[in-house]
Design a protein around this motif. Structure first.
Motif, PDB file in Angstrom:
ATOM      1  N   SER A  46      99.791  18.175 124.299  1.00 36.62           N
ATOM      2  CA  SER A  46     101.149  18.682 124.121  1.00 36.62           C
ATOM      3  C   SER A  46     101.859  17.877 123.042  1.00 36.62           C
ATOM      4  CB  SER A  46     101.935  18.620 125.434  1.00 36.62           C
ATOM      5  OG  SER A  46     102.112  17.293 125.850  1.00 36.62           O
ATOM      6  N   ALA A  47     102.786  18.546 122.364  1.00 35.04           N
ATOM      7  CA  ALA A  47     103.604  17.912 121.329  1.00 35.04           C
ATOM      8  C   ALA A  47     105.067  18.203 121.637  1.00 35.04           C
ATOM      9  CB  ALA A  47     103.240  18.450 119.954  1.00 35.04           C
ATOM     10  N   HIS A  48     105.888  17.175 121.560  1.00 29.99           N
ATOM     11  CA  HIS A  48     107.308  17.262 121.883  1.00 29.99           C
ATOM     12  C   HIS A  48     108.095  16.860 120.632  1.00 29.99           C
ATOM     13  CE1 HIS A  48     111.094  15.901 123.784  1.00 29.99           C
ATOM     14  NE2 HIS A  48     110.821  16.838 124.672  1.00 29.99           N
ATOM     15  N   LEU A  49     108.989  17.736 120.192  1.00 31.74           N
ATOM     16  CA  LEU A  49     109.758  17.498 118.963  1.00 31.74           C
ATOM     17  C   LEU A  49     111.246  17.571 119.275  1.00 31.74           C
ATOM     18  CD1 LEU A  49     109.971  17.343 115.804  1.00 31.74           C
ATOM     19  CD2 LEU A  49     110.004  19.830 115.850  1.00 31.74           C
ATOM     20  N   ARG A  50     111.990  16.587 118.807  1.00 37.70           N
ATOM     21  CA  ARG A  50     113.448  16.586 118.944  1.00 37.70           C
ATOM     22  C   ARG A  50     114.057  16.398 117.567  1.00 37.70           C
ATOM     23  NH1 ARG A  50     117.367  12.630 122.514  1.00 37.70           N
ATOM     24  NH2 ARG A  50     119.191  12.917 121.192  1.00 37.70           N
ATOM     25  N   TYR A  51     115.035  17.258 117.248  1.00 38.17           N
ATOM     26  CA  TYR A  51     115.688  17.180 115.949  1.00 38.17           C
ATOM     27  C   TYR A  51     117.200  17.265 116.157  1.00 38.17           C
ATOM     28  CZ  TYR A  51     116.950  18.130 111.124  1.00 38.17           C
ATOM     29  OH  TYR A  51     117.514  18.059 109.888  1.00 38.17           O
ATOM     30  N   ASP A  52     117.919  16.221 115.760  1.00 37.80           N
ATOM     31  CA  ASP A  52     119.380  16.211 115.821  1.00 37.80           C
ATOM     32  C   ASP A  52     119.906  16.753 114.502  1.00 37.80           C
ATOM     33  OD1 ASP A  52     119.633  15.025 118.404  1.00 37.80           O
ATOM     34  OD2 ASP A  52     119.083  13.099 117.518  1.00 37.80           O
ATOM     35  N   LEU A  53     120.457  17.969 114.541  1.00 41.63           N
ATOM     36  CA  LEU A  53     120.974  18.578 113.319  1.00 41.63           C
ATOM     37  C   LEU A  53     122.223  17.845 112.844  1.00 41.63           C
ATOM     38  CD1 LEU A  53     119.718  21.168 115.171  1.00 41.63           C
ATOM     39  CD2 LEU A  53     120.194  22.207 112.979  1.00 41.63           C
ATOM     40  N   ASN A  54     123.123  17.536 113.756  1.00 39.63           N
ATOM     41  CA  ASN A  54     124.308  16.721 113.486  1.00 39.63           C
ATOM     42  C   ASN A  54     124.799  16.190 114.830  1.00 39.63           C
ATOM     43  OD1 ASN A  54     125.836  18.832 114.663  1.00 39.63           O
ATOM     44  ND2 ASN A  54     126.029  19.852 112.679  1.00 39.63           N
ATOM     45  N   THR A  55     126.046  15.750 114.916  1.00 41.42           N
ATOM     46  CA  THR A  55     126.532  15.173 116.176  1.00 41.42           C
ATOM     47  C   THR A  55     126.756  16.220 117.260  1.00 41.42           C
ATOM     48  OG1 THR A  55     128.813  15.309 115.401  1.00 41.42           O
ATOM     49  CG2 THR A  55     127.632  13.228 115.033  1.00 41.42           C
ATOM     50  N   HIS A  56     126.783  17.496 116.899  1.00 36.33           N
ATOM     51  CA  HIS A  56     127.059  18.556 117.871  1.00 36.33           C
ATOM     52  C   HIS A  56     125.830  19.384 118.252  1.00 36.33           C
ATOM     53  CE1 HIS A  56     131.344  17.830 117.528  1.00 36.33           C
ATOM     54  NE2 HIS A  56     131.219  17.863 116.212  1.00 36.33           N
ATOM     55  N   TRP A  57     124.839  19.469 117.411  1.00 39.05           N
ATOM     56  CA  TRP A  57     123.693  20.352 117.637  1.00 39.05           C
ATOM     57  C   TRP A  57     122.395  19.540 117.750  1.00 39.05           C
ATOM     58  CZ3 TRP A  57     124.221  25.683 117.986  1.00 39.05           C
ATOM     59  CH2 TRP A  57     125.456  26.190 117.636  1.00 39.05           C
ATOM     60  N   MET A  58     121.598  19.851 118.765  1.00 38.75           N
ATOM     61  CA  MET A  58     120.295  19.215 118.945  1.00 38.75           C
ATOM     62  C   MET A  58     119.278  20.306 119.302  1.00 38.75           C
ATOM     63  SD  MET A  58     118.726  16.557 121.788  1.00 38.75           S
ATOM     64  CE  MET A  58     120.305  16.144 122.340  1.00 38.75           C
ATOM     65  N   PHE A  59     118.125  20.268 118.652  1.00 38.63           N
ATOM     66  CA  PHE A  59     117.053  21.226 118.903  1.00 38.63           C
ATOM     67  C   PHE A  59     115.854  20.467 119.462  1.00 38.63           C
ATOM     68  CE2 PHE A  59     113.192  23.444 117.441  1.00 38.63           C
ATOM     69  CZ  PHE A  59     113.374  24.650 118.103  1.00 38.63           C
ATOM     70  N   ILE A  60     115.300  20.958 120.580  1.00 42.50           N
ATOM     71  CA  ILE A  60     114.130  20.347 121.201  1.00 42.50           C
ATOM     72  C   ILE A  60     113.077  21.442 121.407  1.00 42.50           C
ATOM     73  CG2 ILE A  60     113.244  19.060 123.177  1.00 42.50           C
ATOM     74  CD1 ILE A  60     116.130  18.188 123.725  1.00 42.50           C
ATOM     75  N   ALA A  61     111.844  21.134 121.068  1.00 45.72           N
ATOM     76  CA  ALA A  61     110.756  22.098 121.250  1.00 45.72           C
ATOM     77  C   ALA A  61     109.534  21.361 121.800  1.00 45.72           C
ATOM     78  CB  ALA A  61     110.398  22.778 119.945  1.00 45.72           C
ATOM     79  N   LYS A  62     108.758  22.086 122.603  1.00 44.71           N
ATOM     80  CA  LYS A  62     107.533  21.524 123.151  1.00 44.71           C
ATOM     81  C   LYS A  62     106.454  22.596 123.115  1.00 44.71           C
ATOM     82  CE  LYS A  62     105.472  19.768 127.319  1.00 44.71           C
ATOM     83  NZ  LYS A  62     105.597  19.625 128.753  1.00 44.71           N
ATOM     84  N   PHE A  63     105.281  22.217 122.641  1.00 51.63           N
ATOM     85  CA  PHE A  63     104.120  23.109 122.623  1.00 51.63           C
ATOM     86  C   PHE A  63     102.993  22.408 123.366  1.00 51.63           C
ATOM     87  CE2 PHE A  63     100.019  24.307 120.851  1.00 51.63           C
ATOM     88  CZ  PHE A  63     100.027  25.670 121.124  1.00 51.63           C
ATOM     89  N   GLY A  64     102.352  23.124 124.266  1.00 53.65           N
ATOM     90  CA  GLY A  64     101.230  22.566 125.002  1.00 53.65           C
ATOM     91  C   GLY A  64     100.088  23.560 125.091  1.00 53.65           C
ATOM     92  N   GLU A  65      98.874  23.054 125.156  1.00 51.56           N
ATOM     93  CA  GLU A  65      97.700  23.916 125.296  1.00 51.56           C
ATOM     94  C   GLU A  65      96.681  23.238 126.197  1.00 51.56           C
ATOM     95  OE1 GLU A  65      95.156  26.880 122.579  1.00 51.56           O
ATOM     96  OE2 GLU A  65      95.328  24.857 121.776  1.00 51.56           O
ATOM     97  N   THR A  66      96.163  24.023 127.131  1.00 48.58           N
ATOM     98  CA  THR A  66      95.108  23.567 128.032  1.00 48.58           C
ATOM     99  C   THR A  66      93.842  24.342 127.699  1.00 48.58           C
ATOM    100  OG1 THR A  66      96.761  23.224 129.757  1.00 48.58           O
ATOM    101  CG2 THR A  66      94.456  23.222 130.441  1.00 48.58           C
ATOM    102  N   ILE A  67      92.754  23.622 127.511  1.00 49.42           N
ATOM    103  CA  ILE A  67      91.471  24.232 127.187  1.00 49.42           C
ATOM    104  C   ILE A  67      90.469  23.831 128.262  1.00 49.42           C
ATOM    105  CG2 ILE A  67      89.622  24.435 125.481  1.00 49.42           C
ATOM    106  CD1 ILE A  67      91.709  23.490 123.381  1.00 49.42           C
ATOM    107  N   TYR A  68      89.945  24.833 128.953  1.00 52.65           N
ATOM    108  CA  TYR A  68      88.949  24.604 130.003  1.00 52.65           C
ATOM    109  C   TYR A  68      87.555  24.793 129.425  1.00 52.65           C
ATOM    110  CZ  TYR A  68      92.789  24.958 133.345  1.00 52.65           C
ATOM    111  OH  TYR A  68      93.949  24.759 134.040  1.00 52.65           O
ATOM    112  N   SER A  69      86.641  23.905 129.786  1.00 56.01           N
ATOM    113  CA  SER A  69      85.273  24.010 129.284  1.00 56.01           C
ATOM    114  C   SER A  69      84.317  24.595 130.321  1.00 56.01           C
ATOM    115  CB  SER A  69      84.770  22.635 128.844  1.00 56.01           C
ATOM    116  OG  SER A  69      84.807  21.728 129.928  1.00 56.01           O
ATOM    117  N   ASP A  70      84.825  24.896 131.515  1.00 53.37           N
ATOM    118  CA  ASP A  70      83.943  25.373 132.576  1.00 53.37           C
ATOM    119  C   ASP A  70      84.249  26.796 133.038  1.00 53.37           C
ATOM    120  OD1 ASP A  70      86.380  24.796 133.738  1.00 53.37           O
ATOM    121  OD2 ASP A  70      85.516  23.939 135.561  1.00 53.37           O
TER     122      ASP A  70
END
Length: 92
Positions: free
Chosen positions: A41-65
């Motif tokens: 998983s990857a977690h990203l946080r970006y503060d655009l300015n003092t009023h706006w904040m954007f947070i995103a998370k992407f995750g992937e599970t891969i099964y081998s069985d």
């Protein structure tokens, strides 16, 4: 940006493991895993300015069985399962 990875290898549902992951703001995420595979998983946080904040998370599970994940309406034909979460915070 933060990146997290996990490897899991269990015999069955009764020996499943849990892995805590960083979630979005004011949330938590603790999925359980059974079988054999990896989770990244990857977690990203970006503060655009003092009023706006954007947070995103992407995750992937891969099964081998397995070639299918879940059952019924939640059935995924394949061995990969991905999730995306996004949050926009406005502070006054």
């Amino acid at each position: 940006m933060e990146v997290q990875g996990s490897y899991f290898s269990t015999d069955d549902y009764d020996s499943r493991v849990y892995a805590a992951e960083k979630g979005l703001l004011y949330t938590f995420f603790t999925p359980s895993f059974q079988g054999h595979g990896v989770r990244c998983s990857a977690h990203l946080r970006y503060d655009l300015n003092t009023h706006w904040m954007f947070i995103a998370k992407f995750g992937e599970t891969i099964y081998s069985d397995r070639d299918e994940i879940g059952s019924g309406n939640d059935l995924i034909r394949g061995n990969k399962k991905a999730d995306v979460q996004m949050q926009l915070r406005v502070k006054f």
